[in-house]
Design a protein around this motif. Structure first.
Motif, PDB file in Angstrom:
ATOM      1  N   ALA A 108       1.097  -5.981  -5.153  1.00 31.08           N
ATOM      2  CA  ALA A 108       0.338  -6.033  -3.906  1.00 31.08           C
ATOM      3  C   ALA A 108      -0.209  -7.440  -3.691  1.00 31.08           C
ATOM      4  CB  ALA A 108      -0.789  -5.021  -3.931  1.00 31.08           C
ATOM      5  N   ALA A 109      -0.159  -7.900  -2.449  1.00 28.91           N
ATOM      6  CA  ALA A 109      -0.674  -9.234  -2.121  1.00 28.91           C
ATOM      7  C   ALA A 109      -2.139  -9.191  -1.714  1.00 28.91           C
ATOM      8  CB  ALA A 109       0.166  -9.840  -0.993  1.00 28.91           C
ATOM      9  N   SER A 110      -2.734  -8.018  -1.717  1.00 31.37           N
ATOM     10  CA  SER A 110      -4.122  -7.870  -1.293  1.00 31.37           C
ATOM     11  C   SER A 110      -5.071  -8.626  -2.217  1.00 31.37           C
ATOM     12  CB  SER A 110      -4.504  -6.384  -1.271  1.00 31.37           C
ATOM     13  OG  SER A 110      -5.888  -6.218  -1.091  1.00 31.37           O
ATOM     14  N   GLN A 112      -7.732  -7.625  -3.189  1.00 30.29           N
ATOM     15  CA  GLN A 112      -8.376  -6.620  -4.031  1.00 30.29           C
ATOM     16  C   GLN A 112      -7.601  -6.359  -5.323  1.00 30.29           C
ATOM     17  OE1 GLN A 112      -8.851  -3.061  -1.720  1.00 30.29           O
ATOM     18  NE2 GLN A 112     -10.071  -4.049  -0.137  1.00 30.29           N
ATOM     19  N   PHE A 113      -6.427  -6.959  -5.453  1.00 34.78           N
ATOM     20  CA  PHE A 113      -5.566  -6.679  -6.604  1.00 34.78           C
ATOM     21  C   PHE A 113      -6.290  -6.947  -7.921  1.00 34.78           C
ATOM     22  CE2 PHE A 113      -2.554  -7.806  -9.877  1.00 34.78           C
ATOM     23  CZ  PHE A 113      -1.522  -6.907  -9.725  1.00 34.78           C
ATOM     24  N   GLN A 298       4.558  -1.559  -6.078  1.00 31.75           N
ATOM     25  CA  GLN A 298       5.500  -0.702  -5.363  1.00 31.75           C
ATOM     26  C   GLN A 298       6.875  -0.855  -6.001  1.00 31.75           C
ATOM     27  OE1 GLN A 298       6.210   1.977  -3.857  1.00 31.75           O
ATOM     28  NE2 GLN A 298       5.428   1.543  -1.800  1.00 31.75           N
ATOM     29  N   PHE A 323       0.489   2.798  -1.776  1.00 30.82           N
ATOM     30  CA  PHE A 323       0.547   1.405  -2.192  1.00 30.82           C
ATOM     31  C   PHE A 323      -0.578   0.625  -1.515  1.00 30.82           C
ATOM     32  CE2 PHE A 323       2.901  -2.811  -1.648  1.00 30.82           C
ATOM     33  CZ  PHE A 323       2.556  -3.254  -2.922  1.00 30.82           C
ATOM     34  N   LEU A 324      -1.194  -0.279  -2.262  1.00 33.46           N
ATOM     35  CA  LEU A 324      -2.362  -1.008  -1.757  1.00 33.46           C
ATOM     36  C   LEU A 324      -2.062  -1.785  -0.486  1.00 33.46           C
ATOM     37  CD1 LEU A 324      -5.308  -1.844  -2.224  1.00 33.46           C
ATOM     38  CD2 LEU A 324      -4.477  -3.709  -3.681  1.00 33.46           C
ATOM     39  N   ASP A 325      -0.857  -2.321  -0.361  1.00 29.80           N
ATOM     40  CA  ASP A 325      -0.494  -3.094   0.827  1.00 29.80           C
ATOM     41  C   ASP A 325       0.061  -2.245   1.953  1.00 29.80           C
ATOM     42  OD1 ASP A 325      -1.318  -5.392  -0.332  1.00 29.80           O
ATOM     43  OD2 ASP A 325       0.661  -6.262  -0.659  1.00 29.80           O
ATOM     44  N   GLY A 326       0.022  -0.927   1.813  1.00 30.16           N
ATOM     45  CA  GLY A 326       0.527  -0.050   2.861  1.00 30.16           C
ATOM     46  C   GLY A 326       2.041   0.076   2.777  1.00 30.16           C
ATOM     47  N   ILE A 328       5.515  -1.101   3.158  1.00 28.85           N
ATOM     48  CA  ILE A 328       6.168  -2.406   3.232  1.00 28.85           C
ATOM     49  C   ILE A 328       7.381  -2.383   4.146  1.00 28.85           C
ATOM     50  CG2 ILE A 328       5.414  -3.091   0.947  1.00 28.85           C
ATOM     51  CD1 ILE A 328       8.155  -2.335  -0.093  1.00 28.85           C
ATOM     52  N   GLN A 332       1.638   1.339   8.354  1.00 30.07           N
ATOM     53  CA  GLN A 332       0.708   1.423   7.239  1.00 30.07           C
ATOM     54  C   GLN A 332       0.839   2.769   6.572  1.00 30.07           C
ATOM     55  OE1 GLN A 332      -1.473  -0.922   5.951  1.00 30.07           O
ATOM     56  NE2 GLN A 332      -0.287  -2.290   7.256  1.00 30.07           N
TER      57      GLN A 332
END
Length: 333
Positions: A108-110, A112-113, A298, A323-326, A328, A332
């Protein structure tokens, strides 16, 4: 805190892995000593590239007895298990915690990772120190469908759907009334009508409607899949006992150390894939397994190591909607 990034080249012909050869000047690459033709002993001057270097020599030396008992390995399952044991051993030698990620995973690119990862590991070591085997950072929705404990709920849902349909039918299509009382119709003939063909046909119609709608109400959810109707996992850190899926795991070197790699080497002759052996290891030692949701990784792989499974079809990719980034692939999740 510092993070070490390294890649274990587990290709059957590592010298032909073009992507890793291009990455090697920027990321430390360690080559697994396990090849398609057998174990390759590292040369004395190798530092981790072509033959695995000191890491491979140390691994082979410490697990020499188990490897001698194993003898040769022929199946993809055995090589995959040995490669995973080697990767775990390398990670445990350089860091307190190891995040082992397969090559077909996307992080994930968030922003929050890292906070989520650090907080989860701190919670595990604070509340369950010495009692957890690993933390899953990915688990597919694919294996979260209907199970035996859902049978009662499905039966209840089917009965409700069938009863509702029958009730609507009774409201919209009332039961046929017997003929009015006339000179030509006696009480006997009217009673016979009420218990005769019309009444039986009406009852058969309601029974058929009930069964049809009840069956439809069950078949549709079964066809769609429980995992596609709502998210199968609650948010947060949770104990998780479902098997399989090693796309992304976190291990503590203090708990796992060299014990888990040695277990994998000793049991790889059972020809069970490493994900199932990891679950066996945790169960035998009474260690807990955990899952973090939303998922920090993911799965994108469409080529399975198992030649009898997916070999390139994007229609059967095992994904996680949480998945944290929704999503892909658009939108979303």
């Amino acid at each position: 805190e510092r993070a070490y990034f390294l890649i274990v080249n587990a290709d059957g012909e590592p010298d032909k892995h073009a992507e890793l050869l291009r990455l090697s000047p920027f990321v430390h690459v360690v080559t697994s000593p396990f090849r398609r033709g057998g174990i390759r002993r590292p040369a004395a001057g190798d530092v981790g590239g072509q033959d695995g270097g000191p890491a491979a020599r140390s691994f082979l030396r410490r697990h020499a007895a188990s490897l001698r008992a194993l003898g040769s390995y022929e199946s993809w399952v055995q090589k995959e298990t040995l490669d995973y044991a080697f990767a775990l051993d390398v990670c445990a030698s350089v860091a307190e915690y190891a995040v082992v990620v397969e090559d077909d995973a996307l992080a994930a690119a968030s922003p929050q990772f890292w906070p989520l990862l650090r907080q989860s590991v701190a919670t595990l070591d604070g509340e369950h120190k010495g009692r957890w085997a690993f933390l899953k950072l990915f688990y597919p929705d694919f294996w979260s469908g209907w199970e035996r404990e859902d049978v009662g709920g499905l039966v209840l849902w089917a009965c409700c759907a069938g009863s509702a349909a029958a009730a609507v039918a009774v409201w919209r299509f009332p039961r046929p009334r017997p003929p009015p009382k006339t000179v030509a119709s006696s009480a006997v003939s009217r009673a016979a009508y009420g218990c005769g063909t019309a009444a039986l046909c009406y009852a058969a119609f309601l029974a058929f409607l009930f069964l049809y709608c009840a069956a439809f109400a069950v078949v549709v959810p079964l066809a769609v899949g429980k995992q596609n109707l709502w998210s199968p996992f609650a948010a947060g850190l949770q104990r998780f006992e479902r098997p399989a899926a090693t796309v992304a795991h976190v291990y503590s070197s203090a708990v796992v150390g060299s014990t888990l790699p040695d277990f994998l080497v000793r049991t790889c002759n059972t020809r069970r894939p490493p994900d199932l052996l990891l679950d066996t290891f945790a169960a035998q030692r009474g260690l807990w397994r955990f899952l973090l949701t939303p998922m920090l990784f993911q799965h994108l792989g469409v080529f399975s190591s198992n030649p009898h499974k997916n070999q390139g079809s994007f229609r059967v990719v095992k994904l996680a909607r949480s998945f944290l980034d929704g999503d892909i692939f658009g939108g979303q999740g």
